[in-house]
Design a protein around this motif. Structure first.
Motif, PDB file in Angstrom:
ATOM      1  N   CYS A 166       0.833  -1.204   0.000  1.00 49.51           N
ATOM      2  CA  CYS A 166       0.000   0.000   0.000  1.00 49.51           C
ATOM      3  C   CYS A 166       0.868   1.255   0.000  1.00 49.51           C
ATOM      4  O   CYS A 166       0.575   2.228  -0.679  1.00 49.51           O
ATOM      5  CB  CYS A 166      -0.944  -0.003   1.194  1.00 49.51           C
ATOM      6  SG  CYS A 166      -0.121  -0.140   2.786  1.00 49.51           S
ATOM      7  N   SER A 167       1.959   1.215   0.781  1.00 48.11           N
ATOM      8  CA  SER A 167       2.858   2.360   0.831  1.00 48.11           C
ATOM      9  C   SER A 167       3.522   2.581  -0.515  1.00 48.11           C
ATOM     10  O   SER A 167       3.687   3.724  -0.964  1.00 48.11           O
ATOM     11  CB  SER A 167       3.922   2.138   1.912  1.00 48.11           C
ATOM     12  OG  SER A 167       4.833   3.203   1.954  1.00 48.11           O
ATOM     13  N   ASN A 168       3.890   1.499  -1.159  1.00 47.16           N
ATOM     14  CA  ASN A 168       4.539   1.598  -2.473  1.00 47.16           C
ATOM     15  C   ASN A 168       3.590   2.171  -3.512  1.00 47.16           C
ATOM     16  O   ASN A 168       4.022   2.836  -4.463  1.00 47.16           O
ATOM     17  CB  ASN A 168       5.014   0.217  -2.915  1.00 47.16           C
ATOM     18  CG  ASN A 168       5.911   0.280  -4.131  1.00 47.16           C
ATOM     19  OD1 ASN A 168       6.843   1.065  -4.170  1.00 47.16           O
ATOM     20  ND2 ASN A 168       5.618  -0.542  -5.131  1.00 47.16           N
ATOM     21  N   ASN A 169       2.306   1.945  -3.330  1.00 52.32           N
ATOM     22  CA  ASN A 169       1.322   2.382  -4.315  1.00 52.32           C
ATOM     23  C   ASN A 169       0.706   3.737  -3.986  1.00 52.32           C
ATOM     24  O   ASN A 169      -0.111   4.228  -4.758  1.00 52.32           O
ATOM     25  CB  ASN A 169       0.200   1.333  -4.436  1.00 52.32           C
ATOM     26  CG  ASN A 169      -0.089   0.982  -5.885  1.00 52.32           C
ATOM     27  OD1 ASN A 169       0.815   0.983  -6.714  1.00 52.32           O
ATOM     28  ND2 ASN A 169      -1.343   0.684  -6.196  1.00 52.32           N
ATOM     29  N   CYS A 170       1.083   4.325  -2.852  1.00 49.22           N
ATOM     30  CA  CYS A 170       0.504   5.611  -2.446  1.00 49.22           C
ATOM     31  C   CYS A 170       1.292   6.753  -3.066  1.00 49.22           C
ATOM     32  O   CYS A 170       2.471   6.941  -2.740  1.00 49.22           O
ATOM     33  CB  CYS A 170       0.511   5.736  -0.928  1.00 49.22           C
ATOM     34  SG  CYS A 170      -0.077   7.346  -0.353  1.00 49.22           S
ATOM     35  N   PRO A 171       0.696   7.547  -3.929  1.00 47.55           N
ATOM     36  CA  PRO A 171       1.435   8.648  -4.559  1.00 47.55           C
ATOM     37  C   PRO A 171       1.681   9.823  -3.621  1.00 47.55           C
ATOM     38  O   PRO A 171       2.509  10.678  -3.910  1.00 47.55           O
ATOM     39  CB  PRO A 171       0.520   9.058  -5.709  1.00 47.55           C
ATOM     40  CG  PRO A 171      -0.848   8.695  -5.256  1.00 47.55           C
ATOM     41  CD  PRO A 171      -0.698   7.451  -4.429  1.00 47.55           C
ATOM     42  N   PHE A 172       0.973   9.842  -2.478  1.00 48.19           N
ATOM     43  CA  PHE A 172       1.092  10.968  -1.555  1.00 48.19           C
ATOM     44  C   PHE A 172       2.092  10.691  -0.431  1.00 48.19           C
ATOM     45  O   PHE A 172       2.360  11.572   0.384  1.00 48.19           O
ATOM     46  CB  PHE A 172      -0.278  11.310  -0.968  1.00 48.19           C
ATOM     47  CG  PHE A 172      -1.316  11.570  -2.017  1.00 48.19           C
ATOM     48  CD1 PHE A 172      -1.343  12.775  -2.693  1.00 48.19           C
ATOM     49  CD2 PHE A 172      -2.244  10.597  -2.360  1.00 48.19           C
ATOM     50  CE1 PHE A 172      -2.293  13.011  -3.680  1.00 48.19           C
ATOM     51  CE2 PHE A 172      -3.190  10.825  -3.349  1.00 48.19           C
ATOM     52  CZ  PHE A 172      -3.209  12.036  -4.010  1.00 48.19           C
ATOM     53  N   LYS A 173       2.613   9.476  -0.361  1.00 44.96           N
ATOM     54  CA  LYS A 173       3.632   9.079   0.633  1.00 44.96           C
ATOM     55  C   LYS A 173       3.172   9.391   2.066  1.00 44.96           C
ATOM     56  O   LYS A 173       3.912   9.992   2.856  1.00 44.96           O
ATOM     57  CB  LYS A 173       4.953   9.791   0.340  1.00 44.96           C
ATOM     58  CG  LYS A 173       5.428   9.704  -1.110  1.00 44.96           C
ATOM     59  CD  LYS A 173       5.913   8.310  -1.471  1.00 44.96           C
ATOM     60  CE  LYS A 173       6.438   8.240  -2.899  1.00 44.96           C
ATOM     61  NZ  LYS A 173       7.715   8.930  -3.071  1.00 44.96           N
ATOM     62  N   VAL A 174       1.974   8.985   2.393  1.00 45.61           N
ATOM     63  CA  VAL A 174       1.421   9.332   3.702  1.00 45.61           C
ATOM     64  C   VAL A 174       1.244   8.132   4.622  1.00 45.61           C
ATOM     65  O   VAL A 174       0.769   8.289   5.749  1.00 45.61           O
ATOM     66  CB  VAL A 174       0.056  10.045   3.545  1.00 45.61           C
ATOM     67  CG1 VAL A 174       0.232  11.416   2.943  1.00 45.61           C
ATOM     68  CG2 VAL A 174      -0.907   9.219   2.712  1.00 45.61           C
ATOM     69  N   ARG A 175       1.608   6.966   4.168  1.00 46.36           N
ATOM     70  CA  ARG A 175       1.474   5.782   5.015  1.00 46.36           C
ATOM     71  C   ARG A 175       2.751   5.545   5.813  1.00 46.36           C
ATOM     72  O   ARG A 175       3.843   5.761   5.307  1.00 46.36           O
ATOM     73  CB  ARG A 175       1.115   4.562   4.173  1.00 46.36           C
ATOM     74  CG  ARG A 175      -0.311   4.636   3.649  1.00 46.36           C
ATOM     75  CD  ARG A 175      -0.670   3.471   2.742  1.00 46.36           C
ATOM     76  NE  ARG A 175      -2.117   3.413   2.585  1.00 46.36           N
ATOM     77  CZ  ARG A 175      -2.913   2.649   3.320  1.00 46.36           C
ATOM     78  NH1 ARG A 175      -2.413   1.874   4.252  1.00 46.36           N
ATOM     79  NH2 ARG A 175      -4.222   2.667   3.116  1.00 46.36           N
ATOM     80  N   ARG A 176       2.589   5.104   7.041  1.00 48.34           N
ATOM     81  CA  ARG A 176       3.732   4.893   7.927  1.00 48.34           C
ATOM     82  C   ARG A 176       3.767   3.437   8.411  1.00 48.34           C
ATOM     83  O   ARG A 176       2.739   2.904   8.826  1.00 48.34           O
ATOM     84  CB  ARG A 176       3.658   5.832   9.140  1.00 48.34           C
ATOM     85  CG  ARG A 176       3.596   7.293   8.757  1.00 48.34           C
ATOM     86  CD  ARG A 176       4.918   7.792   8.206  1.00 48.34           C
ATOM     87  NE  ARG A 176       4.824   9.155   7.733  1.00 48.34           N
ATOM     88  CZ  ARG A 176       4.647   9.506   6.462  1.00 48.34           C
ATOM     89  NH1 ARG A 176       4.548   8.576   5.528  1.00 48.34           N
ATOM     90  NH2 ARG A 176       4.571  10.776   6.104  1.00 48.34           N
ATOM     91  N   TYR A 177       4.944   2.875   8.370  1.00 48.78           N
ATOM     92  CA  TYR A 177       5.127   1.479   8.773  1.00 48.78           C
ATOM     93  C   TYR A 177       5.791   1.416  10.138  1.00 48.78           C
ATOM     94  O   TYR A 177       6.756   2.121  10.413  1.00 48.78           O
ATOM     95  CB  TYR A 177       5.993   0.760   7.737  1.00 48.78           C
ATOM     96  CG  TYR A 177       6.196  -0.709   8.021  1.00 48.78           C
ATOM     97  CD1 TYR A 177       5.135  -1.606   7.897  1.00 48.78           C
ATOM     98  CD2 TYR A 177       7.439  -1.198   8.412  1.00 48.78           C
ATOM     99  CE1 TYR A 177       5.315  -2.955   8.145  1.00 48.78           C
ATOM    100  CE2 TYR A 177       7.627  -2.543   8.664  1.00 48.78           C
ATOM    101  CZ  TYR A 177       6.566  -3.419   8.535  1.00 48.78           C
ATOM    102  OH  TYR A 177       6.747  -4.762   8.779  1.00 48.78           O
ATOM    103  N   ASN A 178       5.264   0.559  10.997  1.00 44.79           N
ATOM    104  CA  ASN A 178       5.831   0.355  12.324  1.00 44.79           C
ATOM    105  C   ASN A 178       7.030  -0.580  12.233  1.00 44.79           C
ATOM    106  O   ASN A 178       6.872  -1.789  12.052  1.00 44.79           O
ATOM    107  CB  ASN A 178       4.787  -0.264  13.262  1.00 44.79           C
ATOM    108  CG  ASN A 178       3.989   0.765  14.005  1.00 44.79           C
ATOM    109  OD1 ASN A 178       4.455   1.352  14.967  1.00 44.79           O
ATOM    110  ND2 ASN A 178       2.769   1.007  13.542  1.00 44.79           N
ATOM    111  N   TRP A 179       8.210  -0.017  12.368  1.00 42.15           N
ATOM    112  CA  TRP A 179       9.421  -0.838  12.310  1.00 42.15           C
ATOM    113  C   TRP A 179       9.786  -1.415  13.671  1.00 42.15           C
ATOM    114  O   TRP A 179      10.636  -2.312  13.759  1.00 42.15           O
ATOM    115  CB  TRP A 179      10.589  -0.005  11.793  1.00 42.15           C
ATOM    116  CG  TRP A 179      10.474   0.344  10.345  1.00 42.15           C
ATOM    117  CD1 TRP A 179       9.888   1.451   9.804  1.00 42.15           C
ATOM    118  CD2 TRP A 179      10.941  -0.427   9.234  1.00 42.15           C
ATOM    119  NE1 TRP A 179       9.972   1.429   8.438  1.00 42.15           N
ATOM    120  CE2 TRP A 179      10.618   0.283   8.060  1.00 42.15           C
ATOM    121  CE3 TRP A 179      11.607  -1.645   9.125  1.00 42.15           C
ATOM    122  CZ2 TRP A 179      10.933  -0.175   6.788  1.00 42.15           C
ATOM    123  CZ3 TRP A 179      11.940  -2.109   7.858  1.00 42.15           C
ATOM    124  CH2 TRP A 179      11.597  -1.380   6.709  1.00 42.15           C
ATOM    125  N   ALA A 180       9.204  -0.927  14.727  1.00 42.65           N
ATOM    126  CA  ALA A 180       9.586  -1.374  16.068  1.00 42.65           C
ATOM    127  C   ALA A 180       8.387  -1.328  16.997  1.00 42.65           C
ATOM    128  O   ALA A 180       7.367  -0.711  16.700  1.00 42.65           O
ATOM    129  CB  ALA A 180      10.708  -0.500  16.618  1.00 42.65           C
TER     130      ALA A 180
END
Length: 1024
Positions: free
Chosen positions: A891-905
Motif C-alpha cells: 500500500c505504501s509503495n502504491n501511495c502517490p502521496f507518501k502518507v502511510r507509515r510502517y511500524n518498524w519497532a
C-alpha cells in the motif's frame, strides 16, 4: 496573469536547496517507497538490528503509577466545562460516568485550555473557544504539555542534594529544615521566580515574606523580550508596560526580528488574530500586507508577503531606514535620522531601497490601521531598548498608538526589570546578604552559566522548587518537587482586567505539591488563614466575585471575559517623548551571530518531551538537534555543506555543531538555537545538541561578532525530514506544482487565478458523472461523506496540527536514528517549499502544505493489499483494519502521496511484548479510543475515526443527524490559523462543501485520477 506565466515568474516551488539541479537524485527520492538514508553510520538500523531499548531510553526511567487504581480523584471541587449537575462539597461525584469523557477549563502560560479527562486521567488538551487568548486553538508546545504530566523523569519525592546527588527525604523533614533556616535568617529570604501572571500567587508571596520576617521577591527571565519593551515604553511615553498588539485590526504589519507566531509574548493569540486578516471568504477585501525583516528564518517570516533578510545587530538600523522612507512620504520622522539617508542606510543593510520604500508606503497608506512590532531573543542586541523606542516612534508617527497598539489593556503593567533583578541577586549573594534562597521554575545554572553554582553556595540554604532535578536543582541544597499545571490550582491575569482560573484535572501523580502549598507549609502551615492553597484561592475569588455561585461559574468557563466579548482597542494616542531617540550606532562589517528559540523546545524547558524533540522545525525541517544556520553564500565561501561539523568562535566562547545551509538568510547572518545541551533534563533531553546560552554576552543574544567559523573535518547526520516522502508531480511536467499560488490582486479579478487547469475531463454517461479513465461510475454515499479542505493562504506551518494528531492517535516518537532513515511516524506532515531564487534571499518566499492521507475515491492502496487490511468505508474514508495487516507495505509503495507509515519497532511495548505503553506512568496518557499499534503494522490518518464514531453515536441517541461544525478532527480543532475544515460534503450547506467548490479549490496530483477527498485552496499573497 495566466497560470503558466505566474508560475514562471515565481521561478518554481522547490523543496530542497541541496537537491536543486540534481534531477536524477530527486526522481529517485520521489519514486522510492520510503526514504532510505545513504548514511553508513546507521547501517545497523537499516539491516534490521533494531534495539528496542533505544526508544525505551527516550521515555526515561522511574516507577510510579503502575495501575489505574493509584489515580486519586480530587478532594477539591472542580467544575466541568459543560453544564452538568455538580454535587455540593462533601457529596460524591456520581454525575461522572465511567468511560465517558469530560472537559475542564484551565489556563497555562496565559492560554485558555480545555482538558479532556476520562476516568480521572487527563488525555488531551484543546483550546478553550471562550478564552480571549486561545480562542479555541492551541500551539504545538501546549498540545505536547500532556506528555510532561506523565513524564517518568519528573521529580517524585523531596530530596536532599549534596555533590550533585539526590537523597530521597519526606516532606516533614524538608519542611523542618526550611523552617529552621528561615528562623535563623530572618529578613534575608529571597524568592526567585519566573515572571508571574498570577495575582493570587504574588499576594501569597507577599504574605509569606511578611510571615517569616521579611525578604525579597525577584522575577527573573533570561530570554523574555518583555523587559526591553517595558523599558522602551517607559522611555517613550513615561509609563512602563507591555501593550497588547492588535493584529486583527492591522491592514499592514511590519515585524522586525519578531516571531510573533512562534513564541513572542502571546503568540497563540497573535497568530489567531493575524489569520483573521488572511481570510478570503469575504472576497479578499481586507487581506493584510505583511513584511518581515529578520536575521533568522522563522515561522512568522515564512508567512510574509515580503521577507527582508537582515544581519543580526542591524535591527535598529532597519527601523531607522523605515523612518527615513516614511519621512520621504511626508511623515514627521526626521528627528530620528541625525543626517542618515535612506540610500545610505539601505547600502549599509545590504537591502534594495525599493523594498524599504514599498514597506513604508504600505504602512503610511494604512495609518491608524498598521502595526510595527519588534522583539524576541534574536532581537536582543545591545540596542534592544533603543529598537523598542524607535518602534514606538514609528507607531506614533503612523497614528497606531491607542489603536493597533493597545496600551489601555496591556499585557503587563510595571517595569519588567528581569536583568536588573538578576544583577541585584548576584550582588547580594556575593555580599552574603542572602539567607534562604528559593528558586521556583528557574534554571539559572543552565541558562546563565556554570558560575552560578558558586554563587548559589554563598546562600545559607538553597531550595529549588522545580518539577525535576534539573541543573539548578542539582546545585542546590534541597529539591521541593512541584506539581504539573494539570495537578494544581491557580489563576492568571493574561491581559489587564482579563482573569483566568487554573483548576486541576488530576491529583498529583507523585509526592509533589504546588509552589503555593510549599510556601504555606514553610510558613508554618497557614497563610491568609488557610492551610491549603485551594481554600486560599477560592476565598479570594469569592470575595472578588461576590458569591460562591459566581466562583463556580468562573471555574466552568475558565475566564472572566469570553472571546466573544473581547473589545476593539480603545485608547487615546500618547505623546511620544522625542528626547528618548538616540543616534543609531554603526556596527563593523563581518559575520554576526543570532541566538534564537525554536517553537518546539523554546528556552529548553521542553527538552525532555520527545514529541517536541521530534517535531520538524517549520523552516529547516530538522528534528532533535540544534545546528549552525548559514546562508548559501557564506557556506559556499567557507566550503561548508549541511552536516559538516564546524567550530564557531566569538571573542569569548566557541561551540562545535553541525552546519545547516539555510536559504533566505543574509550572507553575514549565522543562527544557533538555544534550549539544547541539557545535562539534567531527563533521559530524552540529556545530551541532545549543545548549550548555546554560553555564547551570549552580558544579556546580549544577537549581533555577537563571529571571529571565525571553520570546518573540523567531521560530519554529523542531522535528522532532517525534508527529503523524506517526496511526492512526484509527474516526470517531465514542471508546470504541475503541488502548491498552487496567486496574488491577491489577480485573485480579486479572477478567484480561480493561479490554479492549474484540471487534466481529468469529467463526462456524463446516462446522466451520471463518470471518470474518463476506466469509465467507472462515481460511487454514491447516501448518508455522510467525509471530506477536508486545507487553505494554503491561511496555513502558517506552525505544526500544531502535527502534535495534536500525534497525541490524539497514540503516535509514538521514534528517536533521532530512526528519523534519519525516514521512519518518523507522523500521520500529518507539513511540506515546506521555497519560491524564488536562492541567490536572491530578499526575493525568496516560503510556502507550507499540510499533507495527510487523502482518502482517495479510487484509492490505489486498496487494490494492492493482499489481505484487505485497507478498505474503502461506507462514508468515503480509506480505513485501516490493523489486525489484518501483515506488513507487506504494498500500500505504501502504491501511495502517490507518501502518507502511510510502517511500524518498524514495538514503540509502545516493553521488552516482554506486554502492552504497557513504554514506561509508567506514560501509558496513562494513551487515548483509549484509538488502537495502540505494534511492530509490522501499516498506519495512517483516519480522519479521526474515533471522533466521528463518538459524535455519530451521540447524534443517533438524540435522534438527529450531525450538525456542521459539531465534529472536528484533532488537526482542525487546534489550528490557530483556522486553515483546516472538515465535515460532510454531502451537506451542500456545510463549510467543507462550500470550500471544496470554491474557485480556488484543487486536488493534489489530480492527473492520477485517484479522487482525493482533501481539497486544497490556492495560496494567495500580496504582490511585492
Amino acid at each position: 496573469m495566466d497560470n503558466k506565466n505566474f508560475q514562471k515568474e515565481k521561478k518554481a516551488h522547490w523543496l530542497s536547496f541541496e537537491l536543486r539541479g540534481k534531477t536524477e537524485e530527486t526522481k529517485e527520492l520521489q519514486r522510492s517507497e520510503f526514504f532510505t538514508s545513504p548514511d553508513p553510520i546507521i547501517a545497523r538500523i537499516k539491516s534490521g538490528e533494531f534495539d528496542r531499548k533505544t526508544f525505551l531510553k527516550l521515555m526515561g526511567a522511574g516507577v510510579a503509577m503502575t495501575s489505574l487504581n493509584c489515580v486519586r480523584k480530587p478532594v477539591e471541587k472542580i467544575v466541568p466545562y459543560v453544564d452538568l449537575k455538580v454535587p455540593d462539597e462533601g457529596e460524591t461525584y456520581d454525575f461522572v460516568k465511567h468511560g465517558h469523557s469530560y472537559y475542564y477549563a484551565t489556563v497555562h502560560n496565559g492560554n485558555g485550555i480545555l482538558v479532556k479527562s476520562r476516568d480521572g486521567r487527563p488525555l488531551k488538551l484543546e483550546g478553550n473557544p471562550d478564552h480571549p487568548v486561545s480562542q479555541g486553538s492551541l500551539s504545538a508546545a501546549a498540545q505536547a504539555a500532556i506528555f510532561d504530566l506523565y513524564d517518568p523523569d519528573r521529580a517524585q519525592d523531596p530530596a536532599s542534594i549534596s555533590g550533585g546527588k539526590e537523597t530521597k527525604i519526606d516532606w516533614a523533614t524538608l519542611d523542618a529544615k526550611v523552617k529552621e533556616a528561615l528562623n535563623a535568617n530572618k529578613g534575608k529570604t529571597v524568592i526567585v521566580t519566573r515572571p508571574l501572571d498570577s495575582p493570587s500567587t504574588k499576594e501569597l508571596i507577599g504574605e509569606f515574606l511578611k510571615a517569616i520576617g521579611g525578604g525579597k521577591h525577584y522575577e527573573v527571565s533570561v530570554t523574555s523580550s518583555e523587559e526591553a519593551i517595558s523599558k522602551g515604553q517607559a522611555a517613550s511615553y513615561g509609563k512602563a508596560l507591555v501593550p497588547n498588539y492588535r493584529f486583527d485590526l492591522a491592514n499592514a504589519v511590519l515585524s522586525i526580528d519578531c516571531d510573533f507566531m512562534g513564541g513572542w509574548i502571546s503568540s497563540q493569540e497573535y497568530q489567531k488574530d493575524f489569520s483573521k486578516r488572511r481570510n478570503l471568504r469575504n472576497g479578499g477585501k481586507e487581506v493584510n500586507f505583511f513584511v518581515a525583516a529578520e536575521s533568522v528564518p522563522t515561522v512568522t517570516g515564512s508567512n510574509a508577503d515580503l521577507r527582508l533578510p537582515i544581519r543580526p545587530g542591524d535591527q535598529t538600523k532597519f527601523a531607522l531606514a523605515i523612518a527615513a522612507a516614511l519621512s520621504e512620504l511626508g511623515a514627521n520622522t526626521k528627528d530620528a535620522l541625525n543626517g542618515a539617508t535612506l540610500s545610505g542606510l539601505a547600502g549599509e543593510l545590504g537591502l534594495d531601497a525599493e523594498n524599504i520604500k514599498k514597506t513604508a508606503k504600505a504602512l503610511w497608506q494604512n495609518r491608524g490601521k498598521s502595526l510595527v512590532v519588534a522583539g524576541g531573543l534574536s532581537a536582543t542586541t545591545k540596542d534592544a531598548v533603543d529598537l523598542q523606542v524607535l518602534v514606538n516612534y514609528l507607531n506614533s508617527a503612523l497614528d497606531n498608538d491607542g489603536k493597533t497598539v493597545d496600551h489601555s489593556s496591556p499585557k503587563k503593567e510595571g517595569l519588567a526589570n528581569y536583568s536588573g533583578n538578576l544583577k541585584s541577586l548576584t550582588d547580594e549573594l556575593k555580599q552574603g546578604k542572602v539567607g534562604v534562597l528559593f528558586l521556583y521554575d528557574t534554571n539559572l545554572v543552565y541558562q546563565a552559566g556554570e558560575t552560578w553554582k558558586d554563587s548559589l553556595h554563598k546562600a545559607a540554604l538553597v531550595v529549588s522548587i522545580s518539577d525535576r532535578a534539573d541543573e539548578t536543582a542539582l546545585a542546590s541544597n534541597y529539591l521541593a518537587p512541584t506539581t504539573h499545571f494539570l495537578e494544581s490550582w491557580g489563576d492568571a491575569e493574561v491581559t489587564k482586567g482579563i482573569f483566568s482560573i487554573q483548576q486541576p484535572a488530576i491529583r498529583p501523580l507523585f509526592r509533589s505539591r504546588s509552589f503555593e502549598d510549599s510556601l504555606i507549609a514553610f510558613a508554618g502551615g497557614s497563610l491568609g488563614g488557610e492551610s491549603v492553597y485551594y481554600e486560599y484561592l477560592k476565598k479570594a475569588w469569592i470575595k472578588k466575585l461576590g458569591s460562591k455561585q459566581k466562583w463556580e461559574d468562573l471555574l466552568r468557563v475558565g475566564t472572566t471575559v469570553k472571546a466573544s466579548e473581547r473589545k476593539a482597542a480603545a485608547g487615546a494616542s500618547r505623546g511620544f517623548n522625542r528626547a528618548a531617540l538616540k543616534k543609531v550606532s554603526s556596527s563593523p562589517a563581518g559575520a554576526r551571530l543570532a541566538l534564537y528559540e525554536k517553537i518546539s523546545i523554546g528556552d529548553g524547558k521542553g527538552a525532555n518531551n520527545s514529541l517536541l524533540q521530534e517535531l520538524p522545525d517549520p523552516v529547516t525541517k530538522v528534528t532533535w538537534d540544534n545546528y549552525v544556520l548559514l546562508s548559501p553564500q557564506l557556506a559556499k565561501e567557507k566550503g561548508i555543506q549541511s552536516n559538516d561539523v564546524v567550530i564557531l568562535k566569538t571573542d569569548k566562547q566557541s561551540i562545535e555543531l553541525p552546519a545547516q545551509v539555510q536559504p533566505g538568510m543574509h550572507k553575514d547572518a549565522i543562527g544557533i538555537a538555544v534550549g539544547y545541551g541539557r545535562t539534567a533534563a531527563g533521559v530524552v533531553g540529556n545530551g541532545v545538541g549543545k548549550n548555546a546560552y554560553a555564547l551570549s554576552e552580558d544579556g546580549v543574544f544577537s549581533g555577537i561578532a563571529v571571529t571565525s567559523i571553520e570546518k573540523t573535518g567531521k560530519t554529523y547526520k542531522l535528522a532532517c525530514t525534508q527529503h523524506h516522502h517526496m511526492m512526484s508531480p509527474g516526470f517531465g511536467y514542471p508546470d504541475r506544482p503541488l502548491i498552487q499560488s496567486t496574488s491577491i490582486e489577480d485573485y480579486r479579478q479572477d478567484p480561480a487565478s493561479g490554479k492549474a487547469e484540471s487534466e481529468i475531463p469529467k463526462i456524463k454517461k446516462d446522466g451520471k458523472l463518470v471518470y474518463a479513465v476506466g469509465g467507472n461510475p462515481v460511487h454514491e454515499y447516501p448518508g455522510y461523506r467525509w471530506g477536508m479542505s486545507v487553505d494554503l493562504t491561511a496555513c502558517t506551518g506552525c505544526s500544531a496540527c502535527v502534535i495534536a494528531c500525534q497525541v490524539e492517535n497514540n503516535i509514538p516518537a521514534v528517536g533521532r536514528d530512526e528519523v534519519r532513515v525516514g521512519r518518523e511516524m507522523h500521520w500529518i506532515r507539513i511540506d515546506r517549499y521555497y519560491i524564488g531564487d536562492p541567490d536572491k534571499p530578499e526575493d525568496l518566499q516560503v510556502a507550507h502544505q499540510p499533507v495527510m492521507c487523502q482518502h482517495c475515491e479510487n484509492a490505489p492502496c486498496e487494490t494492492v493489499c493482499p489481505v484487505a487490511a485497507t478498505v474503502h468505508g461506507s462514508e468515503g474514508t480509506n480505513d485501516m483494519i490493523y489486525n489484518r495487516c501483515v506488513g507487506t507495505r504494498y500500500c505504501s509503495n502504491n501511495c502517490p502521496f507518501k502518507v502511510r507509515r510502517y511500524n518498524w519497532a514495538q514503540h509502545w511495548y516493553n521488552e516482554t511484548g506486554a502492552q504497557k505503553g513504554a514506561r509508567p506512568p506514560r501509558y496513562l496518557g494513551l487515548n483509549p479510543e484509538v488502537t495502540v499499534r505494534g511492530r509490522g503494522v501499516m498506519e495512517k490518518c483516519t480522519f479521526c475515526s474515533s471522533r466521528i464514531a463518538e459524535k455519530k453515536i451521540q447524534a443517533k441517541n438524540e435522534g438527529r443527524t450531525l450538525k456542521d461544525g459539531e465534529l472536528k478532527t484533532a488537526c482542525q480543532q487546534t489550528c490557530p490559523a483556522d486553515a483546516i475544515s472538515f465535515g460532510n460534503v454531502n451537506d451542500k450547506a456545510s463549510e467543507v462543501a462550500k470550500l471544496s467548490a470554491d474557485p480556488r479549490s484543487y486536488r493534489l496530483l489530480e492527473y492520477l485520477n485517484v479522487g482525493p477527498a482533501v481539497a486544497y485552496l490556492t495560496r494567495v499573497r500580496t504582490k511585492i
